[in-house]
Design a protein around this motif. Structure first.
Motif, short mmCIF file in Angstrom:
data_model
loop_
_atom_site.label_atom_id
_atom_site.label_comp_id
_atom_site.label_asym_id
_atom_site.label_seq_id
_atom_site.Cartn_x
_atom_site.Cartn_y
_atom_site.Cartn_z
N ARG A 133 3.05 9.43 6.24
CA ARG A 133 3.29 8.13 6.86
C ARG A 133 4.13 7.20 6.01
O ARG A 133 4.39 6.06 6.42
CB ARG A 133 1.94 7.44 7.13
CG ARG A 133 0.97 8.26 7.96
CD ARG A 133 -0.33 7.51 8.19
NE ARG A 133 -1.25 8.28 8.99
CZ ARG A 133 -1.21 8.36 10.32
NH1 ARG A 133 -0.28 7.69 10.99
NH2 ARG A 133 -2.09 9.08 11.00
N GLU A 134 4.55 7.63 4.83
CA GLU A 134 5.22 6.72 3.92
C GLU A 134 6.28 7.44 3.10
O GLU A 134 6.25 8.65 2.94
CB GLU A 134 4.20 6.09 2.96
CG GLU A 134 3.57 7.03 1.94
CD GLU A 134 2.66 8.09 2.53
OE1 GLU A 134 2.78 9.24 2.10
OE2 GLU A 134 1.84 7.78 3.41
N TYR A 135 7.24 6.66 2.57
CA TYR A 135 8.28 7.20 1.70
C TYR A 135 7.82 7.21 0.23
O TYR A 135 8.51 7.73 -0.62
CB TYR A 135 9.56 6.37 1.82
CG TYR A 135 10.29 6.55 3.13
CD1 TYR A 135 11.26 7.52 3.28
CD2 TYR A 135 10.01 5.72 4.22
CE1 TYR A 135 11.96 7.68 4.47
CE2 TYR A 135 10.69 5.87 5.42
CZ TYR A 135 11.66 6.85 5.54
OH TYR A 135 12.33 7.00 6.74
N GLN A 136 6.69 6.59 -0.04
CA GLN A 136 6.07 6.50 -1.36
C GLN A 136 6.89 5.64 -2.32
O GLN A 136 6.63 4.46 -2.45
CB GLN A 136 5.78 7.90 -1.92
CG GLN A 136 4.82 8.67 -1.04
CD GLN A 136 4.01 9.72 -1.74
OE1 GLN A 136 4.01 9.85 -2.95
NE2 GLN A 136 3.27 10.50 -0.97
N TYR A 142 5.60 3.94 -5.24
CA TYR A 142 4.70 4.97 -5.75
C TYR A 142 5.50 6.10 -6.42
O TYR A 142 6.57 6.48 -5.95
CB TYR A 142 3.88 5.61 -4.62
CG TYR A 142 2.88 4.71 -3.96
CD1 TYR A 142 2.43 3.53 -4.56
CD2 TYR A 142 2.35 5.04 -2.71
CE1 TYR A 142 1.51 2.73 -3.95
CE2 TYR A 142 1.42 4.23 -2.08
CZ TYR A 142 1.00 3.08 -2.71
OH TYR A 142 0.07 2.28 -2.09
N ARG A 143 4.94 6.62 -7.51
CA ARG A 143 5.49 7.82 -8.15
C ARG A 143 4.45 8.93 -8.03
O ARG A 143 3.41 8.88 -8.67
CB ARG A 143 5.83 7.54 -9.62
CG ARG A 143 6.96 6.51 -9.79
CD ARG A 143 7.26 6.24 -11.25
NE ARG A 143 6.07 5.74 -11.93
CZ ARG A 143 5.68 6.13 -13.15
NH1 ARG A 143 6.35 7.06 -13.80
NH2 ARG A 143 4.61 5.61 -13.70
N ALA A 144 4.74 9.90 -7.18
CA ALA A 144 3.78 10.97 -6.90
C ALA A 144 3.46 11.77 -8.16
O ALA A 144 4.36 12.07 -8.96
CB ALA A 144 4.33 11.90 -5.83
N LEU A 145 2.18 12.10 -8.35
CA LEU A 145 1.80 12.98 -9.45
C LEU A 145 2.55 14.30 -9.30
O LEU A 145 2.52 14.91 -8.24
CB LEU A 145 0.29 13.23 -9.44
CG LEU A 145 -0.62 12.04 -9.78
CD1 LEU A 145 -2.08 12.47 -9.71
CD2 LEU A 145 -0.30 11.49 -11.17
N PHE A 282 10.29 -3.07 3.21
CA PHE A 282 11.32 -2.18 2.67
C PHE A 282 10.91 -0.74 2.98
O PHE A 282 9.85 -0.29 2.58
CB PHE A 282 11.45 -2.38 1.16
CG PHE A 282 11.90 -3.76 0.77
CD1 PHE A 282 13.24 -4.09 0.72
CD2 PHE A 282 10.97 -4.75 0.48
CE1 PHE A 282 13.66 -5.36 0.38
CE2 PHE A 282 11.37 -6.03 0.12
CZ PHE A 282 12.72 -6.34 0.07
N PHE A 283 11.76 -0.02 3.69
CA PHE A 283 11.51 1.38 4.03
C PHE A 283 10.14 1.57 4.70
O PHE A 283 9.33 2.37 4.28
CB PHE A 283 11.64 2.28 2.79
CG PHE A 283 13.07 2.60 2.46
CD1 PHE A 283 13.68 3.70 3.01
CD2 PHE A 283 13.81 1.77 1.62
CE1 PHE A 283 15.01 3.99 2.74
CE2 PHE A 283 15.14 2.04 1.35
CZ PHE A 283 15.74 3.16 1.90
N GLU A 284 9.93 0.80 5.75
CA GLU A 284 8.71 0.95 6.55
C GLU A 284 8.68 2.35 7.15
O GLU A 284 9.67 2.82 7.72
CB GLU A 284 8.69 -0.09 7.67
CG GLU A 284 7.47 -0.07 8.54
CD GLU A 284 6.22 -0.60 7.84
OE1 GLU A 284 5.12 -0.22 8.26
OE2 GLU A 284 6.36 -1.39 6.89
N GLY A 285 7.51 3.02 7.02
CA GLY A 285 7.42 4.38 7.52
C GLY A 285 7.60 4.46 9.02
O GLY A 285 8.41 5.24 9.53
#
Length: 382
Positions: A133-136, A142-145, A282-285
């Motif tokens: 649902r998101e670009y993270q 967000y920075r994905a693990l 900003f960058f809404e999913g």
């Protein structure tokens, strides 16, 4: 069919509302849903009222802790990271034991920041649906693990079947046509009334988390420009925010005309009465609140980017006219607000009606039908 849903938060925002709509919808198809949540909150209160079984297991989003340029964040980065890893490993273990004792047909992670559901499902050879649902990084920072490339690799695993909420999300994560699918969120029930209130109140509305990624500061700044020449219009924020945003409102020269409403259950009424809904994300999913606003006859002023642009473009392609007011920079946001404040609402009726015609595609019933079809297709592979 038994499906275990994993929610990334117990708070009721876009993903939470979408999950509730989905769970309530699949009940009509004799699906037995079970929900994992990381804490108690408004989501668990609602699940309890609906009679949906759930279990609270503490875990954290699978993203690195924020590393701002402060000594505190630098010092606490490693302890925070260890807390995430330890809690998520414990949650993974608890989920494994639960699924060993309670066989589920599908495990469905409701957002892309939940990773342990995919790991456990793969170990037990249970198909896993991953709802992205998101670009993270692009929308929430967000920075994905494991990095974004690592996440994309996980998504491509044959046991993961991904639902992207827009075409933009689908392409960003390089999903596969033969394995994954685009399904727009189900926002409203078929029984919900489509309405237009002609006598609008004199306020602009912002709905959502009061954070930078959702454009809350942009909305505040634009309003401060508007308030200099329109001496009566107000700005209402429906949502919860951190101290940094609340402090910004307190410092505003126009704070007497700004209302912080907190979490509300009467969003439809607020939208119906508002002059316009401001969506500077900003960058809404996807733009869950955009569909809700259009349902309730509210003019939408939205950033021409990501999921919002896709919905505006879909509307224009279907109707041959704009279904909302787009902007691409802060000054354009100010100009669009001025345009709304200076124009009689009657002039926007063709846009409002066109928007309401388009959003009929976003009913919960249609969304759930597509999800159930996806479930059945997946189960044939196992």
């Amino acid at each position: 069919m038994k499906v275990l849903y994993i929610a990334h938060s117990a708070e009721m925002q876009g993903a939470g509302f979408a999950l509730l709509n989905m769970v309530q919808g699949v009940l009509r198809y004799k699906v037995v849903p079970y929900v994992f949540v990381p804490s108690e909150g408004t989501l668990t209160i609602t699940l309890k009222k609906m009679g949906i079984s759930f279990l609270v297991i503490p875990f954290y989003n699978a993203i690195y802790p924020h590393l701002n340029i402060t000594l505190r964040d630098i010092v606490l980065f490693v302890p925070r990271l260890l807390r995430i890893l330890i809690y998520n490993k414990l949650a993974e273990r608890k989920l494994y034991l639960f699924l060993k004792s309670n066989r589920m047909d599908i495990v469905h992670s409701n957002t892309g920041v939940i990773h342990f559901g995919a790991k456990v499902a793969a170990r037990l050879s249970i198909p896993h649906v991953w709802h992205i649902r998101e670009y993270q990084k692009l929308d929430f920072g967000y920075r994905a693990l494991g990095g974004i490339d690592g996440l994309k690799k996980h998504l491509s695993n044959s046991n993961n079947h991904v639902i992207a909420i827009t075409k933009g999300v689908f392409h960003y994560f390089k999903l596969k046509q033969n394995k994954d699918i685009v399904i727009y969120d189900g926002v409203f029930m078929d029984t919900d009334e489509i309405k237009i209130r002609m006598n609008k109140c004199n306020y602009l509305l912002f709905v959502g988390a009061l954070i930078k990624g959702k454009g809350a500061f942009c909305a505040l700044s634009a309003f401060e420009e508007i308030a200099k020449w329109d001496l009566n219009v107000e700005l209402w924020f429906a949502g919860e925010g951190k101290k940094t945003f609340i402090d910004a409102v307190e410092k505003s020269a126009f704070k007497s005309r700004i209302k912080l409403l907190g979490f509300r259950t009467d969003i439809y009424e607020l939208m119906s009465n508002a002059k316009a809904l401001l969506v500077p994300s900003f960058f809404e999913g996807f733009g869950f609140i955009v569909v809700e606003a259009m349902l309730n006859g509210c003019i939408v002023i939205g950033r021409n980017e990501a999921g919002l642009k896709e919905q505006f473009d879909n509307g224009f392609q279907k109707t041959g006219q704009e279904i909302g007011l787009r902007f691409e920079c802060q000054q354009e946001l100010v100009n669009q607000i001025k345009y709304v404040c200076n124009t009689p609402f009657e002039d926007f009726l063709p846009m409002i009606k066109a928007a309401q015609n388009v959003i009929l595609n976003y009913s919960v019933d249609q969304n759930v039908k597509q999800i159930m079809s996806f479930y059945k297709t997946i189960l044939k592979l196992y």
